[in-house]
Write an enzyme that holds these catalytic residues in place. Structure first.
Site, PDB file in Angstrom:
ATOM      1  N   HIS A 184       0.695  -1.108  -0.264  1.00 57.08           N
ATOM      2  CA  HIS A 184       0.162  -0.433  -0.187  1.00 57.08           C
ATOM      3  C   HIS A 184       1.137   1.323   0.486  1.00 57.08           C
ATOM      4  CE1 HIS A 184      -3.539  -2.357   0.822  1.00 57.08           C
ATOM      5  NE2 HIS A 184      -2.714  -3.484   1.571  1.00 57.08           N
ATOM      6  N   SER A 315      16.355  18.609 -17.637  1.00 59.53           N
ATOM      7  CA  SER A 315      14.745  19.639 -17.623  1.00 59.53           C
ATOM      8  C   SER A 315      15.738  20.825 -18.769  1.00 59.53           C
ATOM      9  CB  SER A 315      14.782  20.408 -16.132  1.00 59.53           C
ATOM     10  OG  SER A 315      13.893  21.430 -15.899  1.00 59.53           O
ATOM     11  N   GLU A 328      10.079   6.107 -18.318  1.00 59.37           N
ATOM     12  CA  GLU A 328       9.129   6.384 -18.552  1.00 59.37           C
ATOM     13  C   GLU A 328       8.867   6.757 -20.128  1.00 59.37           C
ATOM     14  OE1 GLU A 328      10.479  10.630 -18.252  1.00 59.37           O
ATOM     15  OE2 GLU A 328      10.355  10.596 -16.013  1.00 59.37           O
TER      16      GLU A 328
END
Length: 466
Positions: A184, A315, A328
């Protein structure tokens, strides 16, 4: 086409058509080009190859049965081989969103083969000779299944095995690197990093097993059924002989003649099944990639348990930032595969009576999913998994700091007292061991030696039982 394009006139049963002068395709292909300017995406390379292999195999069988004279047959076989080799991919311009049987692309193949043969000095007719003993309704789905089987066996399974071995190497390397388990997304009892990567290894292996399990149905080829499954205009045994020739030329023994030609043309359940297996592989890779980027999150405010390879600046505005680009990419591929599968399932339900009429989009989606999964699995292994390093000290610190390590004390001090220990340790920012001592729980039932033994985080993983 621009105004400067030069044309020639081709004819079919509907009349004259202008075709670019240098094109190997003819009238029916040109009509389809003009009818379906939809997505700008044509057939997958794997399917063009499969069409070439199939047309060559059919010519071999027609020749051997005495239906096609040797000179014409050899011309078709040679031209089809050029297509299979990828020498004329630019001559397949028809959009994937076309007639649902793939008739346009089948005729595209027939016309290109006829033109190549003509350039080599042989006169063959697209329908009478190249398409002899065939229908689009059995050739196009046959090429689709052949392409999918070949792509799974020769591209995807090797790529997944490469990834499995990379994960297995890390599982072995990190066998005793202890860390906090998580359920969890909350702290749980300890595991080892090796155990986690062993789980990932098994996920990939199970995905390979699922894909292999689809091959007996996926490998059933409808060739020989012609228009509706009855085999009209095809000689007896044609399908079986073509399949035998395809097995010979490809070396793939997972190919077989359809057990029932009516099922093999009216339904595309084999494609639906393999697409489901591809979706499961995508789901597995998503779980693995997500875990790895979670463990690599940081460098200061994340988990910081793994160091992922630095591949590129992350970035355009934040100097020094590096992102988990390979995980990704994996998850984006997975999203595409899941979407492809949804379209395949919808299309698979579109079998009306004797023919499914969604075959081109099913073919594109299944073959794209195979291609994307194969490419990203190889990259994931080479540019991410192999370069992972474990921050072993931080992993152990987090494991030993977790309140969940109180769990082995349940049998000594009871569940409720253990819960009180965990809450106090968290509240006071103390270790579980110190809190047990502070609460006066070390005594007859729990010696300090027994306390230390039970709180050994590595022993909690049962690593010696693996």
């Amino acid at each position: 086409m621009s105004e400067q394009t030069q044309y020639r006139i081709e004819r079919d049963t509907m009349g004259e058509v202008r075709v670019p002068v240098d094109a190997l395709w003819r009238a029916q292909t040109q009509r389809a080009v003009e009818n379906f300017p939809i997505s700008g995406r044509g057939l997958e390379r794997a399917q063009i190859r499969a069409l070439g292999l199939l047309k060559g195999a059919c010519a071999v069988v027609n020749r051997d049965l005495g239906l096609l004279d040797a000179e014409k047959a050899e011309a078709v076989i040679a031209a089809a081989a050029e297509i299979a080799e990828g020498r004329h991919d630019d001559q397949f311009p028809i959009d994937v969103f076309q007639t649902g049987s793939g008739t346009s692309s089948n005729m595209n193949a027939n016309e290109v083969i006829a033109s190549i043969a003509a350039n080599n000095g042989a006169t063959v007719h697209p329908n009478d000779h190249v398409n002899m003993s065939q229908s689009s309704n059995d050739t196009f789905p046959t090429a689709t299944h052949l392409a999918a089987v070949e792509a799974v066996i020769k591209d995807l399974l090797p790529a997944l095995e490469h990834l499995r071995l990379a994960l297995l190497d890390k599982s072995t390397e990190w066998r005793t690197v202890v860390k906090s388990g998580r359920t969890h997304l909350m702290d749980a009892v300890p595991v080892t990093l090796g155990q986690e990567f062993g789980g990932y290894t098994r996920q990939v292996a199970a995905g390979m097993e699922r894909l292999l399990a689809t091959l007996p149905r996926l490998g059933e080829l409808p060739i020989g059924g012609t228009a509706v499954g009855t085999g009209l205009n095809a000689p007896a045994g044609f399908g079986a002989r073509v399949v035998a020739e395809l097995v010979r030329t490809t070396g793939i023994d997972a190919l077989s003649e359809a057990e029932d030609h009516f099922e093999a043309q009216a339904a595309r359940d084999g494609l639906v099944e393999v697409s489901g297996a591809l979706r499961t592989v995508a789901v597995s890779l998503t779980k693995i990639a997500n875990d790895i980027r979670w463990m690599g999150s940081g460098p200061l405010t994340g988990l910081g348990e793994l160091q992922l390879p630095d591949l590129q600046p992350g970035s355009s505005i934040m100097p020094g930032k590096v992102n988990p680009v390979l995980p990704e990419a994996v998850t984006q591929v997975a999203a595409q595969v899941v979407g492809n599968d949804a379209a395949v399932a919808f299309a698979g339900a579109g079998g009306h009576f004797e023919l499914n009429v969604y075959i081109p989009v099913m073919a594109r989606n299944v073959l794209e999913s195979i291609r994307l999964l194969a490419a990203v699995s190889q990259l994931f292994a080479d540019r991410c998994i192999h370069g992972l390093t474990a921050n072993a000290d931080r992993l152990r610190t987090l494991a030993e700091s977790s309140p969940s390590i109180v769990t082995p004390l349940n049998s000594a001090i009871g569940y409720e007292e253990a819960a009180a220990v965990a809450k106090q340790a968290l509240r006071e920012e103390k270790t579980i061991r110190q809190t047990v001592v502070d609460r006066g729980l070390v005594g007859e039932k729990l010696s300090e030696e027994e306390l230390d033994r039970r709180l050994d985080v590595l022993s909690m993983t049962n690593i010696d039982k693996d």
